[in-house]
Design an enzyme around this catalytic site. Sequence first.
Site, PDB file in Angstrom:
ATOM      1  CB  SER A 125      12.026   5.522  13.277  1.00 20.71           C
ATOM      2  OG  SER A 125      10.857   6.027  13.915  1.00 20.71           O
ATOM      3  CE  LYS A 127       7.848   4.362  13.319  1.00 21.72           C
ATOM      4  NZ  LYS A 127       8.257   5.697  13.815  1.00 21.72           N
ATOM      5  CB  SER A 159      10.212   9.159  13.601  1.00 18.87           C
ATOM      6  OG  SER A 159      11.433   8.858  14.235  1.00 18.87           O
TER       7      SER A 159
END
Length: 455
Positions: free
Chosen positions: A158, A80, A182
């Site tokens: 996210s 990420k 997330s």
Amino acid sequence: MTQTHLGKSIAQLSVLIQSGSLDPVALVEESLDAIRTYKDQAIFTRLLEVRAKEEAAASSRRLRGGRSRGLLDGIPVAWKDLFAIAGLPTTAGSIVLADAEPAQDDADVVKALKAAGMVAVGRVNMSEFAFSGLGLNPHYGTPLNPLAFDVARIPGGSSSGSAVAVAAGLVPVSIGTDTGGSVRIPSAFNGLVGYKASRGRYSMAGVFPLATSLDSLGPLCRSVQDAIWVDAAMRGRFVPEAGRAEPTALSIVVPTNVVMDNAEDGVIAAFEATLGRLSAAGVKIRRAAFPAFDRLFQVMAENGPLATAEAFVLHHRRLAGPEAEAMDRRVVARTRLGEKITLIGYLETLKVREQLIKEVAATLGSNEFIAYPTVAHVAPALAPLEADDELFVKVNGRTLRNTLIGNFLDWCGVSLPCGTGDAGMPVGLLLSGPKDHDEQLLSSASAIENIAVVG
């Protein structure tokens, strides 16, 4: 990866690599080629081709020389866009950090997985500054849910790119962060296993924060076994401590308040069917109200969410300057709400949080875990959320509701695919336990995984 290796788990790929049937160099070439040619180019924000090829070549040499670093050697991983990668700025899904100072070193967990022999192939997209559970990104594009065949649907956030990269078969695992859901939300929306570790289980050095009192990390992958292996490596362990429990030794409590409110019929049906299979397999199940759930939402309504307060502290200078104009308007609006949160309100919320953590822990039996739907709905259509900010706020709140309970109460949690709901989209079952009960949680999730997924 070629069709031969698309969608394989870490465990499946490891067997091929360790046996010499699959060379890490060939595997990483397949992964990079699949990423470059995949129809959705919003998944990755940066490919690490040179690094990936060097790490794969080193892995190949080790394996040929009989010096394997373990079961993860040669396995591709995506990160990420919150994890520091040496030589690159950490952009956190935002264009305002594109010219930030490059990181001098990898984040600690990036180093840990490299030490285990894993191959970093790239950085993946995310909600800007990790501040949304939906996964929309106006700067780098929104990765589309690869399991949707009727309309374009959101990936969840996210850690949006992390989920889509794994669900699309581009990599077998991606590492995300989880402040309000997330890791678990996009895993549920994309039919994956998503493990949110206890806060503090891994080093956070080199990880761009959102709210330090809530931030945690974890892998998005295809099986609990994969999560167990990656978890061990992220802590510098060569041998996982979690095994596989027997279903008959597991006890689950299902909350009767909050988590099923306004849930879609398909989600309820998939979840209840899974409970039926678990019960038939010998898992003990009871239902109970958790007054702490109502209380935590009450205190957030009164004092403001912890994540919003801490995000505002982190970004208040950015919001007061010209950078705000280049940020996602929805992230700006949500973060600015933190300006209204008082110090008294913030401290009061922390005090109530501590009380509720103890209260809930006292109600759980030995080796008992909490289970409910990860999200009360399946992945919604993208277009209406892009067009209507009011709808975006409403859906974002509903999407985060179930998972943020675990962050507030400092739980660890695993989202498991447990069937399908509306439009044939995946439904997730969230199994959670108290902080630092990760080994027991992972062992229990491993015990029920096949039971949950079947059907």
